[in-house]
Design a protein around this motif. Structure first.
Motif, mmCIF file in Angstrom:
data_model
loop_
_atom_site.group_PDB
_atom_site.id
_atom_site.type_symbol
_atom_site.label_atom_id
_atom_site.label_comp_id
_atom_site.label_asym_id
_atom_site.label_seq_id
_atom_site.Cartn_x
_atom_site.Cartn_y
_atom_site.Cartn_z
ATOM 1 N N ARG A 71 -0.737 -84.547 64.265
ATOM 2 C CA ARG A 71 0.178 -83.398 64.194
ATOM 3 C C ARG A 71 1.180 -83.470 65.346
ATOM 4 O O ARG A 71 1.458 -82.473 66.002
ATOM 5 C CB ARG A 71 -0.616 -82.089 64.236
ATOM 6 N N ASP A 127 -2.409 -77.188 50.855
ATOM 7 C CA ASP A 127 -2.036 -75.770 50.784
ATOM 8 C C ASP A 127 -1.055 -75.479 49.638
ATOM 9 O O ASP A 127 -0.873 -74.327 49.259
ATOM 10 C CB ASP A 127 -1.404 -75.313 52.097
ATOM 11 N N GLU A 222 -8.503 -68.489 54.245
ATOM 12 C CA GLU A 222 -8.704 -68.378 55.700
ATOM 13 C C GLU A 222 -7.574 -67.594 56.403
ATOM 14 O O GLU A 222 -7.771 -67.010 57.459
ATOM 15 C CB GLU A 222 -8.790 -69.765 56.327
ATOM 16 N N ARG A 276 -10.615 -81.462 52.194
ATOM 17 C CA ARG A 276 -9.563 -82.435 52.515
ATOM 18 C C ARG A 276 -10.021 -83.884 52.386
ATOM 19 O O ARG A 276 -9.231 -84.800 52.605
ATOM 20 C CB ARG A 276 -9.065 -82.176 53.940
HETATM 21 O O1 F6P Z 1 -2.944 -79.030 56.297
HETATM 22 C C1 F6P Z 1 -3.098 -77.673 56.026
HETATM 23 C C2 F6P Z 1 -4.437 -77.208 56.542
HETATM 24 O O2 F6P Z 1 -5.471 -77.804 55.776
HETATM 25 C C3 F6P Z 1 -4.575 -75.699 56.537
HETATM 26 O O3 F6P Z 1 -5.008 -75.182 55.308
HETATM 27 C C4 F6P Z 1 -5.541 -75.473 57.660
HETATM 28 O O4 F6P Z 1 -5.385 -74.207 58.255
HETATM 29 C C5 F6P Z 1 -5.181 -76.539 58.637
HETATM 30 O O5 F6P Z 1 -4.602 -77.574 57.896
HETATM 31 C C6 F6P Z 1 -6.338 -77.070 59.435
HETATM 32 O O6 F6P Z 1 -5.876 -77.992 60.342
HETATM 33 P P1 F6P Z 1 -6.763 -79.006 61.170
HETATM 34 O O7 F6P Z 1 -7.151 -80.127 60.242
HETATM 35 O O8 F6P Z 1 -5.868 -79.468 62.259
HETATM 36 O O9 F6P Z 1 -7.972 -78.258 61.643
#
Ligand code: F6P
Length: 361
Positions: A71, A127, A222, A276
């Motif tokens: 990120r 998302d 969430e 994911r």
């Molecule tokens: O990429 C979007 C997302 O999956 C959101 O739904 C969630 O809040 C966030 O990423 C979580 O991010 P990370 O993987 O950095 O914890």
């Protein structure tokens, strides 16, 4: 031309099929695809790998991303932007295909507008909240995982005569919760776009429960805003300024509220990053492949500052600027459509109260 391909932001199923589609089309058009590792971080640090037909051949079924992701926001530090420009020159990259959501593509757009970097975008995010495209890949796979969770939770909720709250991802948009709720037959769906009415929900759940069903399923996004303030703000923010929601425990707080209000034993489950991972669904494989191919086509056609997108059945090109203008939230009408399923008017009024039919423990 040497063309860099990178994946940025949160991973999701479909990234590998998109890399594969873009790579195969680039090679077909006579270009040399170069993998950039770990999103924009890899372009700052000069981390690359060759992308060949052999390397991408079998990744159609693999979750995650063979290129890694991060990120990283290079615009937080002007020196990082300069490093990116230097590395583009050093690696002789004639174009960059950036596969990502609003953050990754926002960086691509700024590099294009402010520094003339030749970029093409590919939309991904579980998302499903990116503008300019009907769907992003990763979403269908995430929903499939959530629906599977709902099916499993239904079995155990029914056995124990409990209510179970499933918390799914969705930071600003409730697409995953809405689709999982419809497909999984939820008794109530809470999403960030719609102000929550927890008391109305509890009344309804009581009616459903004591009307004879004797269990209940709730799906919550969430990102939902709860009326009783934030329990924990310790999640911090990422490099793009997004609040990390990991510490909010929305599902647990909603479950506690339901139990207190209804007297019905209630549990919660959070599937988090399980949504994911894993192999992409067939829908996501096809969508991601087609978007990857389109991105390569745009590179060959010299159409930069554009994003491959799906509109209906067609893969089209839209300006990145248009895609990034606003997040694509769940429209009011769609939530209202779903509400018909979980707020049934014909439901029998409460036949017996908690004292008359005690929930099994
Ligand atoms: O990429 C979007 C997302 O999956 C959101 O739904 C969630 O809040 C966030 O990423 C979580 O991010 P990370 O993987 O950095 O914890």
């Amino acid at each position: 031309m040497r063309v860099g391909i990178l994946t940025g932001g949160g991973d999701c199923p479909g990234l590998n099929p998109a890399i594969r589609g873009a790579t195969l089309r680039l090679i077909r058009d006579g270009h040399t695809p170069i993998g950039i590792l770990q999103g924009w971080k890899g372009l700052i640090e000069g981390l690359t790998v060759p992308l060949t037909e052999e390397r991408v051949d079998e990744i159609i079924r693999e979750g995650g991303t063979i290129l890694g992701t991060s990120r990283t926001n290079p615009f937080k530090n002007p020196a990082d932007v300069q490093r990116i420009l230097d590395n583009i020159a050093d690696f002789e990259l004639g174009a960059i295909i950036a596969i990502g959501g609003e953050d990754t593509l926002g960086v691509a757009q700024r590099l294009y507008v402010e520094h003339g970097v030749r970029v093409v975008g590919v939309p991904k995010t579980m998302d499903n909240d990116l503008g300019g495209t009907d769907f992003t890949f990763g979403f269908d796979s995430a929903v499939s995982v959530a629906v599977d969770a709902m099916d499993r939770l239904r079995d155990t909720a029914k056995s124990h005569a409990r209510i179970i709250v499933l918390e799914v991802m969705g930071r600003y948009a409730g697409w995953v919760a809405l689709y999982a709720g419809i497909a999984g037959g939820a008794d109530w769906i809470l999403i960030p776009e719609v102000p929550v009415d927890l008391d109305a929900m509890c009344d309804y759940l009581k009616r459903v429960y004591y009307g004879g069903k004797r269990y209940g399923l709730v799906v919550v996004s969430e990102g939902v805003k709860l009326p009783f303030g934030e329990a924990d703000e310790a999640g911090g923010v990422d490099e793009f300024g997004h609040r990390l929601l990991k510490a909010r425990a929305v599902g647990a707080r909603v479950a506690r509220y339901i139990e207190e209000k209804t007297g019905i034993e209630t549990r919660d489950a959070v599937i988090g990053h399980i949504q994911r991972g894993g192999p992409p669904t067939a829908f996501d494989r096809v969508l991601a492949t087609r978007l990857g191919i389109k991105a390569a086509e745009l590179v060959s056609a010299g159409q930069f500052g554009m994003m491959a997108a799906v509109r209906g059945m067609e893969i089209v090109a839209v300006p990145l600027e248009e895609a990034l203008r606003a997040l694509k939230l769940v429209p009011h009408e769609l939530y209202e459509e779903a509400r018909q399923l979980f707020q049934r008017v014909a439901l029998q009024p409460q036949r017996s109260g908690p004292s008359e039919v005690a929930p099994a423990r």
